[in-house]
Write a protein that holds these residues in place. Structure first.
Motif, PDB file in Angstrom:
ATOM      1  N   UNK B  59       0.837  -1.215   0.000  1.00  0.00           N
ATOM      2  CA  UNK B  59       0.000   0.000   0.000  1.00  0.00           C
ATOM      3  C   UNK B  59       0.869   1.262   0.000  1.00  0.00           C
ATOM      4  N   UNK B  60       0.372   2.261  -0.704  1.00  0.00           N
ATOM      5  CA  UNK B  60       1.102   3.532  -0.796  1.00  0.00           C
ATOM      6  C   UNK B  60       0.617   4.451   0.313  1.00  0.00           C
ATOM      7  N   UNK B  61       1.443   4.700   1.299  1.00  0.00           N
ATOM      8  CA  UNK B  61       1.084   5.508   2.470  1.00  0.00           C
ATOM      9  C   UNK B  61       2.156   6.577   2.654  1.00  0.00           C
ATOM     10  N   UNK B  62       2.091   7.659   1.856  1.00  0.00           N
ATOM     11  CA  UNK B  62       3.118   8.704   1.997  1.00  0.00           C
ATOM     12  C   UNK B  62       3.084   9.300   3.400  1.00  0.00           C
ATOM     13  N   UNK B  63       4.227   9.831   3.835  1.00  0.00           N
ATOM     14  CA  UNK B  63       4.275  10.528   5.126  1.00  0.00           C
ATOM     15  C   UNK B  63       3.157  11.557   5.161  1.00  0.00           C
ATOM     16  N   UNK B  64       2.498  11.627   6.293  1.00  0.00           N
ATOM     17  CA  UNK B  64       1.434  12.607   6.447  1.00  0.00           C
ATOM     18  C   UNK B  64       0.051  12.052   6.126  1.00  0.00           C
ATOM     19  N   UNK B  65       0.002  10.855   5.531  1.00  0.00           N
ATOM     20  CA  UNK B  65      -1.302  10.245   5.276  1.00  0.00           C
ATOM     21  C   UNK B  65      -1.989   9.958   6.612  1.00  0.00           C
ATOM     22  N   UNK B  66      -3.235  10.383   6.784  1.00  0.00           N
ATOM     23  CA  UNK B  66      -3.925  10.047   8.027  1.00  0.00           C
ATOM     24  C   UNK B  66      -4.047   8.529   8.154  1.00  0.00           C
ATOM     25  N   UNK B  67      -3.842   8.026   9.345  1.00  0.00           N
ATOM     26  CA  UNK B  67      -3.929   6.575   9.564  1.00  0.00           C
ATOM     27  C   UNK B  67      -4.585   6.345  10.908  1.00  0.00           C
ATOM     28  N   UNK B  68      -5.545   5.444  10.946  1.00  0.00           N
ATOM     29  CA  UNK B  68      -6.219   5.100  12.185  1.00  0.00           C
ATOM     30  C   UNK B  68      -6.117   3.602  12.405  1.00  0.00           C
ATOM     31  N   UNK B  69      -5.799   3.233  13.616  1.00  0.00           N
ATOM     32  CA  UNK B  69      -5.902   1.837  14.031  1.00  0.00           C
ATOM     33  C   UNK B  69      -7.146   1.737  14.900  1.00  0.00           C
ATOM     34  N   UNK B  79     -11.611   1.658  20.353  1.00  0.00           N
ATOM     35  CA  UNK B  79     -10.543   2.657  20.229  1.00  0.00           C
ATOM     36  C   UNK B  79     -10.358   3.045  18.765  1.00  0.00           C
ATOM     37  N   UNK B  80      -9.913   4.257  18.560  1.00  0.00           N
ATOM     38  CA  UNK B  80      -9.486   4.706  17.238  1.00  0.00           C
ATOM     39  C   UNK B  80      -8.238   5.536  17.464  1.00  0.00           C
ATOM     40  N   UNK B  81      -7.107   4.974  17.090  1.00  0.00           N
ATOM     41  CA  UNK B  81      -5.818   5.536  17.492  1.00  0.00           C
ATOM     42  C   UNK B  81      -5.009   5.946  16.273  1.00  0.00           C
ATOM     43  N   UNK B  82      -4.360   7.106  16.364  1.00  0.00           N
ATOM     44  CA  UNK B  82      -3.363   7.475  15.354  1.00  0.00           C
ATOM     45  C   UNK B  82      -2.024   6.874  15.781  1.00  0.00           C
ATOM     46  N   UNK B  83      -1.089   6.784  14.849  1.00  0.00           N
ATOM     47  CA  UNK B  83       0.253   6.349  15.258  1.00  0.00           C
ATOM     48  C   UNK B  83       0.812   7.220  16.395  1.00  0.00           C
ATOM     49  N   UNK B  84       0.489   8.512  16.388  1.00  0.00           N
ATOM     50  CA  UNK B  84       0.960   9.387  17.480  1.00  0.00           C
ATOM     51  C   UNK B  84       0.328   8.985  18.813  1.00  0.00           C
ATOM     52  N   UNK B 198       4.555  -0.064   6.867  1.00  0.00           N
ATOM     53  CA  UNK B 198       4.366   1.336   7.230  1.00  0.00           C
ATOM     54  C   UNK B 198       2.897   1.745   7.180  1.00  0.00           C
ATOM     55  N   UNK B 199       2.321   2.348   8.221  1.00  0.00           N
ATOM     56  CA  UNK B 199       3.012   2.826   9.424  1.00  0.00           C
ATOM     57  C   UNK B 199       2.973   1.845  10.611  1.00  0.00           C
ATOM     58  N   UNK B 200       2.123   0.806  10.560  1.00  0.00           N
ATOM     59  CA  UNK B 200       1.940  -0.090  11.710  1.00  0.00           C
ATOM     60  C   UNK B 200       1.859  -1.545  11.258  1.00  0.00           C
TER      61      UNK B 200
END
Lengths: 372, 372
Positions: B59-69, B79-84, B198-200
């Motif tokens: 998958x193409x996930x450029x830096x800055x792409x919003x991502x939720x786990x 839960x809905x978590x960002x990498x941060x 990337x990212x998780x």
């Protein structure tokens, strides 16, 4: 019974009609790897995705291993430099698209038996190092020099010939600044990874990968043309084995398409759903800047101009292109074709030679647009 | 004529006797790659050398792409978590040897047609992330949960089934701390590279690679056993297609030898010169610590104990071993065999199954010691 090199090293050959990839080709394919084509979306290829071809083993050079780059032969002041010494020379960073001369080999018919590349033997990196011309100026090349020979630390056998990997450049290329040849010590801002030549490698923008000698340990200026294995036996364009052949040098123009949609795991066949599709990819040439990319969605029966990405000053790196398409249910063969400022373009039929080098035939990407 | 998924996705099959590697297997081999065995010398595999297997596209996930786990299903507090957000949980770093369940597949006879691994589908990295059990505790798992299902962002088709890659772990493994399962966001101290999730991604120390779901976007706690494709169709040990089969789980013991000497380019045949040779390699098991490595230089007719490297506290990583050998001219077949604390060891004959999983048959490395 003696145990000799020649017993373990067979001559070059072509695969028979219908012959599958053999165990020797598979062993190379499992070690070396191409760029997964979906990662053409990155301007600079992320670490580990750039293609890798190693002729022999990757030399083991742990951090702290003493390393010397010697510069000798027909020079007035032979040099022996550590990587730290190189840091005192001017530093240049160049974005370079690097492609293996054998890219596309396994698509040829008949297939030359060697590393069985499909189309992914390419990658783009930011290389940082010292211009070779400055090192040669420091060493002061004597009159009569014709070739500059580069020796890596990688050691093996090819067709019965035991060797350290060696290649040469003509003096005018080695001392030129267009392209500016680098002795590189960093890739994308970090020390070279082991598989990319740690601690030092040559980078020759615009030339196929065989010129970019890795694990570089010696530069020798010669007053006769270099006749080593990789120069005069391998990496020549030949139709018949007895030909001298033309040397493989610069990268022929090529465009690659990011295969759209999603794949079947086993066949890598591509599927997508009806609707707009942003076809995109990259194009490059080692001869001159890419000035045109055309796209076909009907197996080359018709072509349309793709939109080129902006000129970004990276002359030696690939250029982005895009072409909007609206897919409707059916089967398609997508293709893209690059043309450079010298008018060089890509053939629709394979440019065959016995080594399987410089096969820049137009990529063909079959896709199925599924029923809605 | 309709255009359907099933038309592009063939059933699993075994290669016919003598059938070479086909274009579909080659396409997988050219994308995915193993560890070049000489790089077993590194305790932690340098970036880009670790094996990679991607079922579909990266998958193409450029830096800055919003991502939720998202963490949901049978939990009290979805839960809905960002990498941060993950960085605010306790952080654990674990050195893990990761091996593809299909490692060794292409050496099997008959050969299951799939990613044609030889023996290099392995690597060791330092993974940093949040213990999964802490995330599940935060979400508060309800009574009745049995499986935890992990969904990646990678999308494709296998045997006619369109899917996002999904795998499950039993609740007791997902919430356990031996091994401690991680939701990892760093590899060797850097953000995950694209090809490693990337990212998780999930990291399940001791388990084969199929459990370590990349591009992780959802964790769902389920009160019924998960029956997804990768759990109940793929990654089962079967002798016949109609069997339910045992699930593939933990990594069977294996030792790998750094092939000594130098190679022929094409055949990868190994040659060395008479004299002392430090045979060395790595050994691992996902069941229990490796306690013994034996080495043979006569194709398994006799075995000697190798010297194990010190226990270094990295329970889930491979262990170094060495064995001194003095080569004299002749032909040899080298082999190494690992045994773990549970008494599990490696077979000399192939442990065959239709999927080509968990083939930990003893590696065999032919070498020729040349005349002096």
């Amino acid at each position: 019974m003696g145990h000799r090199l020649a017993d373990a090293s067979a001559p070059a050959r072509l695969a028979a009609p219908g012959e599958g990839i053999g165990p020797d080709e598979l062993a190379l394919a499992a070690r070396n790897h191409g760029l997964p084509l979906e990662t053409l979306r990155h301007d600079v290829t992320p670490p580990g995705l750039h293609y890798v071809l190693t002729h022999y083993d990757i030399p083991h050079v742990p951090d702290g291993t003493p390393w010397r780059l010697t510069v000798g032969g027909r020079v007035r002041r032979p040099l022996s430099l550590t990587p730290a010494d190189l840091a005192s020379f001017p530093r240049v960073t160049t974005r370079v698209t690097l492609e293996c001369a054998g890219n596309g080999r396994a698509l040829l018919s008949p297939r030359p038996v060697s590393q069985p590349w499909l189309e992914g033997a390419v990658g783009t990196a930011e290389w940082t190092g010292v211009p070779l011309r400055l090192l040669l100026a420091e060493a002061s090349v004597r009159d009569g020099a014709v070739d500059v020979v580069f020796t890596g630390a990688d050691h093996g056998v090819e067709r019965g010939v035991e060797q350290d990997y060696q290649r040469a450049l003509p003096l005018e290329v080695a001392t030129g600044d267009d392209p500016e040849v680098l002795v590189a010590y960093a890739m994308n801002g970090s020390p070279l990874p082991p598989q990319h030549g740690h601690p030092l490698r040559l980078v020759v923008p615009g030339w196929y990968g065989m010129a970019h000698v890795k694990w570089l340990r010696d530069v020798t200026v010669a007053d006769e043309p270099f006749t080593g294995f990789q120069q005069t036996v391998a990496y020549r364009l030949r139709q018949r084995p007895e030909e001298v052949g033309e040397p493989v040098t610069r990268i022929a123009p090529r465009a690659l398409l990011v295969p759209p949609g999603f794949p079947d795991f086993m066949s890598r066949a591509r599927m997508l759903r009806p609707g707009p599709v942003a076809l995109e990819g990259r194009a490059w040439s080692g001869f001159a800047a890419v000035t045109r990319v055309e796209v076909s969605t009907d197996a080359g029966a018709s072509w349309r101009e793709a939109e080129l990405g902006p000129e970004d000053g990276h002359r030696w790196a690939w250029r982005r292109w895009r072409h909007p398409w609206t897919a409707t249910p059916g089967t398609y063969e997508l293709a893209a074709r690059a043309t450079d400022a010298d008018g060089r373009t890509q053939p629709l039929e394979q440019p065959w030679n016995r080594g399987g080098f410089a096969n820049n035939a137009v990529q063909r990407v079959p896709v199925v647009c599924l029923d809605a």
